[in-house]
Design a protein around this motif. Structure first.
Motif, PDB file in Angstrom:
ATOM      1  N   UNK A 149       0.627  -1.213  -0.121  1.00 40.28           N
ATOM      2  CA  UNK A 149       0.254   0.610  -0.116  1.00 40.28           C
ATOM      3  C   UNK A 149       1.083   1.379  -0.244  1.00 40.28           C
ATOM      4  N   UNK A 150       0.388   2.005  -0.360  1.00 34.75           N
ATOM      5  CA  UNK A 150       1.103   4.240  -0.274  1.00 34.75           C
ATOM      6  C   UNK A 150       1.320   4.901   0.807  1.00 34.75           C
ATOM      7  N   UNK A 151      -0.867   3.975   1.406  1.00 35.64           N
ATOM      8  CA  UNK A 151      -0.920   4.889   2.233  1.00 35.64           C
ATOM      9  C   UNK A 151      -0.335   3.974   3.719  1.00 35.64           C
ATOM     10  N   UNK A 152      -0.415   4.344   4.709  1.00 38.32           N
ATOM     11  CA  UNK A 152      -0.580   4.108   6.139  1.00 38.32           C
ATOM     12  C   UNK A 152      -1.566   2.822   6.280  1.00 38.32           C
ATOM     13  N   UNK A 153      -1.635   1.463   6.753  1.00 35.20           N
ATOM     14  CA  UNK A 153      -2.585   1.081   7.512  1.00 35.20           C
ATOM     15  C   UNK A 153      -3.438   1.789   8.662  1.00 35.20           C
ATOM     16  N   UNK A 154      -4.310   2.148   8.354  1.00 37.49           N
ATOM     17  CA  UNK A 154      -4.829   2.737   9.976  1.00 37.49           C
ATOM     18  C   UNK A 154      -4.623   1.797  11.302  1.00 37.49           C
ATOM     19  N   UNK A 155      -4.597   2.519  12.358  1.00 36.83           N
ATOM     20  CA  UNK A 155      -4.276   1.383  13.484  1.00 36.83           C
ATOM     21  C   UNK A 155      -5.091   2.351  14.968  1.00 36.83           C
ATOM     22  N   UNK A 156      -6.067   0.683  15.292  1.00 38.87           N
ATOM     23  CA  UNK A 156      -6.010   1.821  16.740  1.00 38.87           C
ATOM     24  C   UNK A 156      -5.129   1.325  17.779  1.00 38.87           C
ATOM     25  N   UNK A 157      -4.931   2.935  18.350  1.00 39.18           N
ATOM     26  CA  UNK A 157      -4.207   2.676  19.703  1.00 39.18           C
ATOM     27  C   UNK A 157      -4.714   2.468  21.133  1.00 39.18           C
ATOM     28  N   UNK A 158      -4.445   1.118  21.436  1.00 37.44           N
ATOM     29  CA  UNK A 158      -5.326   0.457  23.239  1.00 37.44           C
ATOM     30  C   UNK A 158      -4.914   0.501  24.116  1.00 37.44           C
ATOM     31  N   UNK A 159      -4.889   0.525  24.966  1.00 39.09           N
ATOM     32  CA  UNK A 159      -4.452   0.253  26.057  1.00 39.09           C
ATOM     33  C   UNK A 159      -5.019  -1.271  26.158  1.00 39.09           C
ATOM     34  N   UNK A 212       0.354   2.998  13.250  1.00 38.71           N
ATOM     35  CA  UNK A 212       0.859   2.226  15.161  1.00 38.71           C
ATOM     36  C   UNK A 212       1.636   0.445  14.899  1.00 38.71           C
ATOM     37  N   UNK A 213       2.618   0.358  15.459  1.00 34.08           N
ATOM     38  CA  UNK A 213       3.145  -0.949  15.172  1.00 34.08           C
ATOM     39  C   UNK A 213       2.991  -1.107  16.863  1.00 34.08           C
ATOM     40  N   UNK A 214       2.613  -1.473  16.782  1.00 34.21           N
ATOM     41  CA  UNK A 214       1.986  -2.711  18.029  1.00 34.21           C
ATOM     42  C   UNK A 214       3.628  -3.651  18.464  1.00 34.21           C
ATOM     43  N   UNK A 215       3.992  -3.893  19.765  1.00 30.20           N
ATOM     44  CA  UNK A 215       5.164  -4.310  20.500  1.00 30.20           C
ATOM     45  C   UNK A 215       5.078  -4.692  21.292  1.00 30.20           C
ATOM     46  N   UNK A 216       5.865  -5.952  21.843  1.00 29.92           N
ATOM     47  CA  UNK A 216       6.316  -6.910  22.733  1.00 29.92           C
ATOM     48  C   UNK A 216       5.675  -5.760  24.180  1.00 29.92           C
ATOM     49  N   UNK A 217       5.888  -4.965  24.344  1.00 24.72           N
ATOM     50  CA  UNK A 217       5.435  -3.847  25.286  1.00 24.72           C
ATOM     51  C   UNK A 217       4.256  -3.816  25.580  1.00 24.72           C
ATOM     52  N   UNK A 218       3.758  -3.700  24.286  1.00 21.82           N
ATOM     53  CA  UNK A 218       2.387  -2.946  24.361  1.00 21.82           C
ATOM     54  C   UNK A 218       1.275  -4.344  24.845  1.00 21.82           C
ATOM     55  N   UNK A 219       1.971  -5.653  24.765  1.00 17.77           N
ATOM     56  CA  UNK A 219       0.683  -7.318  25.794  1.00 17.77           C
ATOM     57  C   UNK A 219       0.824  -6.928  27.028  1.00 17.77           C
ATOM     58  N   UNK A 220      -0.214  -6.735  27.944  1.00 19.49           N
ATOM     59  CA  UNK A 220      -0.566  -7.748  29.169  1.00 19.49           C
ATOM     60  C   UNK A 220       0.785  -8.872  29.784  1.00 19.49           C
ATOM     61  N   UNK A 221       0.189  -9.368  30.549  1.00 18.79           N
ATOM     62  CA  UNK A 221       1.177 -10.636  31.239  1.00 18.79           C
ATOM     63  C   UNK A 221       0.671 -11.947  29.774  1.00 18.79           C
ATOM     64  N   UNK A 267      -8.073  -2.620  17.031  1.00 18.82           N
ATOM     65  CA  UNK A 267      -9.436  -2.660  17.283  1.00 18.82           C
ATOM     66  C   UNK A 267     -10.043  -3.641  17.918  1.00 18.82           C
ATOM     67  N   UNK A 268     -10.616  -3.082  19.307  1.00 18.24           N
ATOM     68  CA  UNK A 268     -11.206  -4.375  20.028  1.00 18.24           C
ATOM     69  C   UNK A 268     -12.697  -4.479  19.844  1.00 18.24           C
ATOM     70  N   UNK A 269     -12.254  -6.079  19.942  1.00 21.29           N
ATOM     71  CA  UNK A 269     -13.956  -6.169  19.248  1.00 21.29           C
ATOM     72  C   UNK A 269     -14.605  -7.514  20.774  1.00 21.29           C
ATOM     73  N   UNK A 270     -15.551  -6.902  20.518  1.00 23.89           N
ATOM     74  CA  UNK A 270     -16.239  -8.039  22.102  1.00 23.89           C
ATOM     75  C   UNK A 270     -16.721  -9.293  20.605  1.00 23.89           C
ATOM     76  N   UNK A 271     -16.117 -10.450  22.132  1.00 23.00           N
ATOM     77  CA  UNK A 271     -17.040 -11.526  21.776  1.00 23.00           C
ATOM     78  C   UNK A 271     -18.381 -11.838  22.257  1.00 23.00           C
ATOM     79  N   UNK A 272     -19.079 -11.083  22.686  1.00 23.03           N
ATOM     80  CA  UNK A 272     -19.662 -11.342  23.195  1.00 23.03           C
ATOM     81  C   UNK A 272     -21.472 -10.824  22.273  1.00 23.03           C
TER      82      UNK A 272
END
Length: 370
Positions: A87-97, A149-158, A352-357
């Motif tokens: 892609x020429x454009x940036x891939x859109x990413x949602x940055x979430x905690x 945004x590029x998610x990294x290991x530091x973005x993950x919980x245990x 993006x946070x997706x509910x499984x409910x």
């Protein structure tokens, strides 16, 4: 003239020898992992589809389709005109905690390609994490798309459970796993893959290796190893470890597909373990020349039906250019096929946070991007 040609040939041969020696030396790096030995190898050798030092698919699975050769495949990959495969454009990413998500929420987060996070029944689950910029051992090719945004290991919980479907570089990344060591409680994977992990410093007691048809109970989940139609390998020798899909049974029943061509195994898995709440299936990096080891988008829909899945989540796209199709073609084709067959499909943005409910349809985030 003869002396010149002779000297030129000597130089070329010397360069070839140096290249081969450099390659062999580089392949001693830990990132390539380790072959199984001892009791692990003996266990692998006891399985019916392990023959002459390698596993085989249960269904006849040529690496290339009829009428195709490796030379033709390589010519197309390296020399054919690539139409928008990056892609020429940036891939859109949602940055979430992700560190402070409500632990009682069942949810899913995609990181691009086949890396994703599942939170289910109070446990944190990670699948095939690759947070490196490259999906090859030589860090000069197959570079990840540029994104917001590029998610990294530091973005993950245990992580309570980490699944590895197979040991290809775009699913088992050395750099990512070296950073994950202090965050992961337990790993589930196929036979032989544990040798890589132990080489990288993961304790044997932390790893559960399963053969197709075997199961384990971990953290309150029933986990079943199921077959896939693919292959494995981190060096020139293929299939020295097992490639797998997995069934995760908790309050939701989830199929973790890994990489696979279409085959009769999907219906067999659906009959044995379905119906599924969610089927997470690879969709992307396909080509008619290797149709037996990667599904075409329309086959992903058939596999979803075979699995008796209520909802489809397609992965294996939007990050690495491993095939010559347009970068957004997998998402376009699979959503069109899902609509035509009345299959409920979830196509969230990366992060993006997706509910499984509660199911909801997602906007086609790729539309309008070049």
């Amino acid at each position: 003239m003869i002396k010149f040609l002779k000297r030129s040939m000597q130089v070329i041969l010397a360069l070839i020898v140096l290249f081969v020696l450099a390659t062999l030396l580089y392949m001693q790096h830990d990132r390539f992992g380790k072959n199984a030995s001892g009791s692990r190898l003996a266990l692998m050798q006891s399985k019916p589809n392990y023959k002459e030092g390698a596993f085989d698919n249960l269904e006849h699975t040529p690496a290339l389709a009829e009428g195709t050769s490796y030379s033709k495949m390589l010519r197309e990959f390296f020399f054919a005109k690539k139409v928008r495969n990056i892609p020429k454009d940036l891939i859109p990413v949602e940055k979430n905690d992700l560190h402070h998500l409500p632990i009682d929420s069942n949810l899913y987060v995609w990181f691009g390609h086949s890396s994703y996070y599942i939170q289910l029944d109070g446990k944190k689950i990670l699948v095939d994490p690759v947070f490196s910029k490259y999906a090859t051992p030589v860090r000069v090719s197959v570079r990840a798309f540029e994104s917001e945004y590029n998610y990294q290991v530091d973005d993950l919980p245990e992580i309570d459970i980490l699944f590895i479907t197979h040991d290809h570089w775009d699913h088992l990344d050395y750099n990512t796993f070296m950073k994950l060591k202090d965050k992961v409680k337990h790993i589930v994977t196929g036979l032989g893959v544990g040798a890589h992990l132990e080489k990288w410093g993961y304790p044997a007691g932390q790893i559960t290796e399963l053969y197709w048809g075997e199961h384990a109970e971990i953290d309150g989940f029933q986990i079943h190893s199921t077959t896939a139609r693919h292959f494995s390998g981190r060096t020139f020798k293929r299939n020295t470890t097992l490639w797998s899909s997995f069934v995760l049974k908790g309050s939701k029943r989830i199929f973790i597909g890994g990489d696979s061509g279409y085959g009769k195994h999907f219906k067999e898995i659906g009959n044995a373990h379905g119906p599924f709440d969610f089927a997470i299936l690879e969709n992307g990096q396909y080509n008619a020349m290797w149709k037996y080891i990667h599904m075409m988008p329309e086959e992903v829909i058939t596999a979803t039906q075979d699995l008796q899945a209520h909802y489809l989540i397609p992965v294996h796209s939007a990050k690495f250019p491993l095939a010559n199709h347009a970068w957004d073609e997998p998402l376009k084709r699979v959503t069109e096929a899902a609509t035509a067959q009345h299959i409920a499909i979830l196509t969230p943005k990366i992060g993006q946070i997706v509910s499984l409910e509660q199911y909801k349809s997602y906007p086609h985030w790729w539309e309008g991007l070049e």
